[in-house]
Enzyme design. Structure first.
Site, PDB file in Angstrom:
ATOM      1  N   GLY A 103       4.193  10.151  -4.952  1.00 12.82           N
ATOM      2  CA  GLY A 103       4.142   9.596  -6.291  1.00 12.82           C
ATOM      3  C   GLY A 103       2.739   9.794  -6.859  1.00 12.82           C
ATOM      4  O   GLY A 103       1.750   9.756  -6.113  1.00 12.82           O
ATOM      5  N   CYS A 104       2.641  10.008  -8.160  1.00  8.08           N
ATOM      6  CA  CYS A 104       1.320  10.250  -8.757  1.00  8.08           C
ATOM      7  C   CYS A 104       0.436   9.014  -8.650  1.00  8.08           C
ATOM      8  O   CYS A 104      -0.767   9.113  -8.355  1.00  8.08           O
ATOM      9  CB  CYS A 104       1.454  10.708 -10.205  1.00  8.08           C
ATOM     10  SG  CYS A 104       2.507   9.674 -11.253  1.00  8.08           S
ATOM     11  N   ASN A 105       1.001   7.830  -8.849  1.00  2.00           N
ATOM     12  CA  ASN A 105       0.238   6.601  -8.682  1.00  2.00           C
ATOM     13  C   ASN A 105      -0.181   6.414  -7.224  1.00  2.00           C
ATOM     14  O   ASN A 105      -1.322   6.027  -6.930  1.00  2.00           O
ATOM     15  CB  ASN A 105       1.055   5.382  -9.114  1.00  2.00           C
ATOM     16  CG  ASN A 105       1.492   5.436 -10.557  1.00  2.00           C
ATOM     17  OD1 ASN A 105       0.893   6.126 -11.374  1.00  2.00           O
ATOM     18  ND2 ASN A 105       2.537   4.707 -10.889  1.00  2.00           N
TER      19      ASN A 105
END
EC number: 1.2.1.38
Length: 342
Positions: free
Chosen positions: A148-150
């Site tokens: 996930g980018c986060n």
């Protein structure tokens, strides 16, 4: 040698970002592009900014001859990729950009995504795609699960510190600001310009955000015991970028040196001089992550700020970095574009 590439889900933001990056890659050729509702269209119709490129027409996945493909990027929505990947040839190299193979325990997937895993037999071979920390496993993998980018942003800020034992593992707070493209290209009322501009709001607060599954998995594995961070994301009225502010207890100078030492040989991770903090403007459109550390007026507390572009280093750039490793290509190939500024 030119490697033949398919992009499944090419009509979304991460699919378009993959096309943008691969267009100038010297050792890759895009031979197939898939879409669902936009099948039959040219990419130039879907994304006019790509009209200068000669690209295959968008087709349904079942129309692709995968015997002519060396590696497929799956830029499909969550909860659809597992079934798609299970139906693909068993010798095809795959980089998945969705959440469908990120969590090693299929029970954790069901917990965070609210439905059973549809390809549990494939999960054991999926390698977690945080390149700088799983490089050798990725090099030898057939199926790589993009992060996930986060989750990637927070891990770049914290993994070396957890491994070195220089912070209090029970007092970690992550405050995230994310651009709108992280929500995907689907039409959503809360993402209309009139609903989103001139303001911001938190979402999935109180331990509800799905990327907490990745934080729990990765941080607990590093520490050898459960680590549960406090995490609140905020949606911001800009297109690209993530800024993660991390509050920890520990010696700021030691924290900064630990990060600098950990990333001194990493091309895409830049640790700023002590006291300097980065901006999302510094990394826009690039595969770079910048990290800054500063102290606090209270001794023994530190603030870490990490920024990256959610569509590049947080997703499609990471995917290409992993694909390079899987295909025996120099890892940085096609990814040394400077950030776009202003």
């Amino acid at each position: 040698m030119t490697h033949r590439i398919a992009i499944l889900g090419a009509s979304g933001y991460t699919g378009a970002e993959l096309v943008r990056l691969i267009a100038t890659h010297p050792e890759m050729e895009i031979v197939a592009l898939s879409a669902d509702r936009k099948a039959g269209q040219d990419m130039a119709e879907v994304f006019p900014f790509l009209r200068h490129l000669t690209l295959p027409k968008l087709v349904k996945i079942e129309e692709i001859d995968f015997s002519q493909v060396d590696l497929a990027f799956c830029a499909l929505p969550h909860a659809t990729t597992q079934k798609v990947v299970a139906a693909l040839p068993k010798d095809l190299k795959i980089v998945d950009l969705s959440a469908d193979f990120r969590l090693r325990d299929v029970a954790d997937y069901e917990k965070w995504y609210g439905q059973p895993h549809f390809a549990p037999e494939l999960q054991p071979e999926a390698v977690y795609g945080l390149t700088e920390f799983y490089r050798e496993e990725i090099r030898n993998a057939r199926l790589v699960a993009g992060t996930g980018c986060n989750a990637a942003t927070g891990q770049y800020a914290l993994r070396p510190l957890i491994s070195a034992g220089v912070i209090d593992l029970d007092r970690i707070v992550l405050d995230l600001k994310a651009g709108v493209s992280g929500a995907g290209r689907s039409l959503k009322e809360n993402l209309l310009h009139a609903e989103l501009s001139e303001g911001t709001h938190s979402y999935s607060a109180g331990g509800k955000h799905r990327h907490l599954g990745e934080f729990d998995q990765e941080f607990s594995k590093l520490a050898g015991r459960p680590v549960h961070v406090q995490f609140t994301p905020h949606l911001m009225p800009f297109n690209r970028g993530i800024l993660m502010t991390v509050y920890v207890d520990g010696d700021p100078a030691v924290i900064h040196q630990t990060l600098a030492d950990a990333y001194k040989d990493e091309t895409f991770i830049q640790v700023l001089p002590f006291g300097a903090l980065p901006s999302t403007r510094d990394v826009r459109g690039s595969n770079f992550c910048h990290i800054g550390v500063t102290g606090d007026r209270v001794p023994g507390r530190a603030t870490i700020v990490a920024v990256l572009d959610n569509l590049t280093k947080g997703s499609s750039g990471q995917a290409l970095q992993n694909a390079n490793l899987m295909l025996g290509i120099e890892e940085t190939t096609g990814l040394m574009l400077a950030p776009v500024f202003p």
